[in-house]
Design a protein around this motif. Sequence first.
Motif, PDB file in Angstrom:
ATOM      1  N   MET A  34       0.850  -1.201   0.000  1.00 31.70           N
ATOM      2  CA  MET A  34       0.000   0.000   0.000  1.00 31.70           C
ATOM      3  C   MET A  34       0.881   1.245   0.000  1.00 31.70           C
ATOM      4  O   MET A  34       1.732   1.410   0.867  1.00 31.70           O
ATOM      5  CB  MET A  34      -0.946   0.029   1.211  1.00 31.70           C
ATOM      6  CG  MET A  34      -1.879   1.249   1.204  1.00 31.70           C
ATOM      7  SD  MET A  34      -2.985   1.331   2.654  1.00 31.70           S
ATOM      8  CE  MET A  34      -4.390   0.381   2.076  1.00 31.70           C
ATOM      9  N   THR A  35       0.685   2.078  -1.015  1.00 28.27           N
ATOM     10  CA  THR A  35       1.422   3.337  -1.092  1.00 28.27           C
ATOM     11  C   THR A  35       0.426   4.492  -1.007  1.00 28.27           C
ATOM     12  O   THR A  35      -0.754   4.315  -1.313  1.00 28.27           O
ATOM     13  CB  THR A  35       2.210   3.439  -2.418  1.00 28.27           C
ATOM     14  OG1 THR A  35       1.310   3.190  -3.499  1.00 28.27           O
ATOM     15  CG2 THR A  35       3.346   2.424  -2.461  1.00 28.27           C
ATOM     16  N   VAL A  36       0.923   5.634  -0.566  1.00 30.37           N
ATOM     17  CA  VAL A  36       0.032   6.770  -0.354  1.00 30.37           C
ATOM     18  C   VAL A  36       0.472   7.905  -1.271  1.00 30.37           C
ATOM     19  O   VAL A  36       1.658   8.174  -1.420  1.00 30.37           O
ATOM     20  CB  VAL A  36       0.066   7.213   1.126  1.00 30.37           C
ATOM     21  CG1 VAL A  36      -0.892   8.378   1.357  1.00 30.37           C
ATOM     22  CG2 VAL A  36      -0.296   6.022   2.026  1.00 30.37           C
ATOM     23  N   GLU A  37      -0.508   8.536  -1.901  1.00 32.80           N
ATOM     24  CA  GLU A  37      -0.203   9.571  -2.883  1.00 32.80           C
ATOM     25  C   GLU A  37      -1.069  10.800  -2.632  1.00 32.80           C
ATOM     26  O   GLU A  37      -2.272  10.700  -2.420  1.00 32.80           O
ATOM     27  CB  GLU A  37      -0.500   8.998  -4.286  1.00 32.80           C
ATOM     28  CG  GLU A  37      -0.078   9.886  -5.431  1.00 32.80           C
ATOM     29  CD  GLU A  37      -0.438   9.271  -6.798  1.00 32.80           C
ATOM     30  OE1 GLU A  37      -0.422   8.028  -6.949  1.00 32.80           O
ATOM     31  OE2 GLU A  37      -0.754  10.057  -7.708  1.00 32.80           O
ATOM     32  N   MET A  38      -0.422  11.957  -2.648  1.00 35.12           N
ATOM     33  CA  MET A  38      -1.156  13.233  -2.629  1.00 35.12           C
ATOM     34  C   MET A  38      -1.159  13.691  -4.083  1.00 35.12           C
ATOM     35  O   MET A  38      -0.153  14.180  -4.591  1.00 35.12           O
ATOM     36  CB  MET A  38      -0.406  14.218  -1.729  1.00 35.12           C
ATOM     37  CG  MET A  38      -1.064  15.554  -1.577  1.00 35.12           C
ATOM     38  SD  MET A  38      -2.424  15.564  -0.384  1.00 35.12           S
ATOM     39  CE  MET A  38      -1.530  15.772   1.162  1.00 35.12           C
ATOM     40  N   ASP A  39      -2.256  13.475  -4.768  1.00 29.44           N
ATOM     41  CA  ASP A  39      -2.320  13.756  -6.211  1.00 29.44           C
ATOM     42  C   ASP A  39      -2.780  15.202  -6.418  1.00 29.44           C
ATOM     43  O   ASP A  39      -3.969  15.510  -6.413  1.00 29.44           O
ATOM     44  CB  ASP A  39      -3.300  12.763  -6.857  1.00 29.44           C
ATOM     45  CG  ASP A  39      -3.364  12.910  -8.366  1.00 29.44           C
ATOM     46  OD1 ASP A  39      -2.545  13.672  -8.936  1.00 29.44           O
ATOM     47  OD2 ASP A  39      -4.243  12.272  -8.978  1.00 29.44           O
ATOM     48  N   LYS A  40      -1.799  16.088  -6.598  1.00 28.48           N
ATOM     49  CA  LYS A  40      -2.102  17.531  -6.699  1.00 28.48           C
ATOM     50  C   LYS A  40      -2.386  17.941  -8.137  1.00 28.48           C
ATOM     51  O   LYS A  40      -1.806  17.383  -9.077  1.00 28.48           O
ATOM     52  CB  LYS A  40      -0.914  18.345  -6.167  1.00 28.48           C
ATOM     53  CG  LYS A  40      -0.744  18.197  -4.678  1.00 28.48           C
ATOM     54  CD  LYS A  40       0.278  19.177  -4.111  1.00 28.48           C
ATOM     55  CE  LYS A  40       0.267  19.081  -2.593  1.00 28.48           C
ATOM     56  NZ  LYS A  40       1.408  19.702  -1.961  1.00 28.48           N
ATOM     57  N   PHE A  41      -3.268  18.901  -8.296  1.00 24.22           N
ATOM     58  CA  PHE A  41      -3.608  19.428  -9.614  1.00 24.22           C
ATOM     59  C   PHE A  41      -4.115  20.852  -9.442  1.00 24.22           C
ATOM     60  O   PHE A  41      -4.602  21.217  -8.374  1.00 24.22           O
ATOM     61  CB  PHE A  41      -4.662  18.549 -10.292  1.00 24.22           C
ATOM     62  CG  PHE A  41      -5.898  18.329  -9.454  1.00 24.22           C
ATOM     63  CD1 PHE A  41      -5.902  17.353  -8.449  1.00 24.22           C
ATOM     64  CD2 PHE A  41      -7.036  19.105  -9.631  1.00 24.22           C
ATOM     65  CE1 PHE A  41      -7.034  17.177  -7.641  1.00 24.22           C
ATOM     66  CE2 PHE A  41      -8.171  18.912  -8.836  1.00 24.22           C
ATOM     67  CZ  PHE A  41      -8.160  17.944  -7.838  1.00 24.22           C
ATOM     68  N   VAL A  42      -3.966  21.655 -10.485  1.00 21.15           N
ATOM     69  CA  VAL A  42      -4.405  23.055 -10.394  1.00 21.15           C
ATOM     70  C   VAL A  42      -5.697  23.223 -11.191  1.00 21.15           C
ATOM     71  O   VAL A  42      -5.782  22.799 -12.348  1.00 21.15           O
ATOM     72  CB  VAL A  42      -3.312  24.009 -10.920  1.00 21.15           C
ATOM     73  CG1 VAL A  42      -3.834  25.446 -10.971  1.00 21.15           C
ATOM     74  CG2 VAL A  42      -2.067  23.915 -10.031  1.00 21.15           C
ATOM     75  N   VAL A  43      -6.700  23.791 -10.530  1.00 20.87           N
ATOM     76  CA  VAL A  43      -7.958  24.094 -11.213  1.00 20.87           C
ATOM     77  C   VAL A  43      -7.944  25.578 -11.574  1.00 20.87           C
ATOM     78  O   VAL A  43      -7.854  26.431 -10.688  1.00 20.87           O
ATOM     79  CB  VAL A  43      -9.166  23.761 -10.318  1.00 20.87           C
ATOM     80  CG1 VAL A  43     -10.467  24.216 -10.973  1.00 20.87           C
ATOM     81  CG2 VAL A  43      -9.200  22.264 -10.019  1.00 20.87           C
ATOM     82  N   PRO A  44      -8.008  25.906 -12.857  1.00 16.69           N
ATOM     83  CA  PRO A  44      -8.017  27.323 -13.246  1.00 16.69           C
ATOM     84  C   PRO A  44      -9.324  27.988 -12.812  1.00 16.69           C
ATOM     85  O   PRO A  44     -10.353  27.325 -12.711  1.00 16.69           O
ATOM     86  CB  PRO A  44      -7.934  27.280 -14.778  1.00 16.69           C
ATOM     87  CG  PRO A  44      -7.747  25.851 -15.166  1.00 16.69           C
ATOM     88  CD  PRO A  44      -8.132  25.000 -14.004  1.00 16.69           C
ATOM     89  N   ALA A  45      -9.265  29.293 -12.555  1.00 16.97           N
ATOM     90  CA  ALA A  45     -10.461  30.064 -12.191  1.00 16.97           C
ATOM     91  C   ALA A  45     -11.576  29.740 -13.174  1.00 16.97           C
ATOM     92  O   ALA A  45     -11.359  29.721 -14.387  1.00 16.97           O
ATOM     93  CB  ALA A  45     -10.126  31.550 -12.230  1.00 16.97           C
ATOM     94  N   ASP A  46     -12.777  29.429 -12.628  1.00 20.34           N
ATOM     95  CA  ASP A  46     -13.846  28.979 -13.528  1.00 20.34           C
ATOM     96  C   ASP A  46     -14.986  29.993 -13.654  1.00 20.34           C
ATOM     97  O   ASP A  46     -15.987  29.733 -14.324  1.00 20.34           O
ATOM     98  CB  ASP A  46     -14.388  27.607 -13.073  1.00 20.34           C
ATOM     99  CG  ASP A  46     -15.097  27.661 -11.728  1.00 20.34           C
ATOM    100  OD1 ASP A  46     -15.182  28.762 -11.139  1.00 20.34           O
ATOM    101  OD2 ASP A  46     -15.566  26.605 -11.265  1.00 20.34           O
ATOM    102  N   GLY A  47     -14.831  31.162 -12.969  1.00 24.29           N
ATOM    103  CA  GLY A  47     -15.890  32.171 -13.048  1.00 24.29           C
ATOM    104  C   GLY A  47     -17.153  31.756 -12.309  1.00 24.29           C
ATOM    105  O   GLY A  47     -18.171  32.437 -12.386  1.00 24.29           O
TER     106      GLY A  47
END
Length: 460
Positions: free
Chosen positions: A99-112
């Motif tokens: 079992m491995t642990v992952e912090m899966d980061k991503f950027v959400v652009p401003a959506d208005g």
Amino acid sequence: MTHKSTLKPLLALLLLAGAPFVNPTQSIAQETVRQDDDIKKMINQLSAQNLEQLVRKMVSFGTRHTLSSTTSKKEGIGAAREWVKSEFEKYAQASGGRMTVEMDKFVVPADGRRVPQDTEMANVMAILKGTDPNDDRVIIVGGHLDSRATDVMDAKSKAPGANDDASGVAMVMEMARVMASQKFPATLIFVAFQGEEQGLYGSTHLAERAKKEGWNLIAMQNNDIVGNSYSAETGLHDNTKVRIFSEGVPANETEEQARLRRTLGAESDSPSRNLARYMELVGEKYVDQLDVVLVHRADRFLRGGDHTPFNLQGFTAVRMSEMNEDFNHQHQDVRKEEGTQYGDLPEFMDFEYLRKNTGVNLASMASLGWAPAAPEKVGVITSNLTNKTDLKWEAPSKGAKPAGYYVLMRETKSPNWEKRFYVTDTKATLPYSKDNYFFAVQSVDKEGHASLPVLPVPVR
Ligand SMILES: [Zn+2]
């Protein structure tokens, strides 16, 4: 893994390969008494007390709003994410490195809309790698970590989100804890999504990633609002029912698939609908005093959920939600008005109910994880006019070879599978007309763990 099999006498009776017809054996309802000791043991380890502690810890971060602090160590979504990650890492110690642990980061652009500026988000995932290198199946269970107050843009006020959706995340964490030491040929992923309340961002990210990376994702179990059993509005207090929502027609269906669906009359037989049926059957087999109610609808009115982005990418995904929602305790600022307490607080939850709902998810995930992969190229032969049904299929090309197959059958008007036939061959002739019934085929191992059913397509 030890399986004390109670199946053997039954199997001996059923090994009728080579016989001209496969005989009807028993209705599926009669099946519920046979249980797998390993699944039973895991369900017995689920603890209402643990679930409560996990929920209360999540509430202690004040708010877990997606736009809240990511720098504070004590408050906000950042601290909450780090805590989930550290808990997952604790559970992973029992897995022998699988079992491995992952912090899966991503950027959400401003959506208005609900994301005013570019925002970094993250899903926290515990990945229990499958033990069979030839088996690439993936099964996901998820809940959402983010919470909200009355105003969806309010990132400062208290937003305890105990039931919506610390209940779902606590379930996912408790399952990861109990399942970490077990060995499954398929890979199991436990996810705390972010960005649900702002627009299903975490689940959209993971569904798109799974699609892009070509994951063989066979099932996604979403859990959102799964820990309250009382509605003040209706006065109903009932911890013996839980709902599973599923789409009847796949969200991404093509024109060609639509034509086939019309030919088959398969409006209620999407893979997601059949996952819901699977969860009902397996869940009720292992969890006492719980009726899994299938709602033949993708979700509730006015509400969305983290299963939807998976459906949109063509994956099999369903949503579990409690039976009696209390809207005074969802999406509400914590306050008292005329003697009524509003706000999503843990004191309004029922942790024993949450434990049972966790059991349904665990039983389904474990059973699918141990089952062989589903049969391939499942077809119903339509070249002759006959009152029998001839089915044929191929063994799964990956993973362990099945011990045999279940052919499922039901009347076309029936919501649930009614009969099943066990065969060891990759074909079956049934003394029932294909015009009058629905059929599907599951792979099954010697302990009785069955894959999701596959509907046959007409072949010649
Ligand atoms: Zn929610």
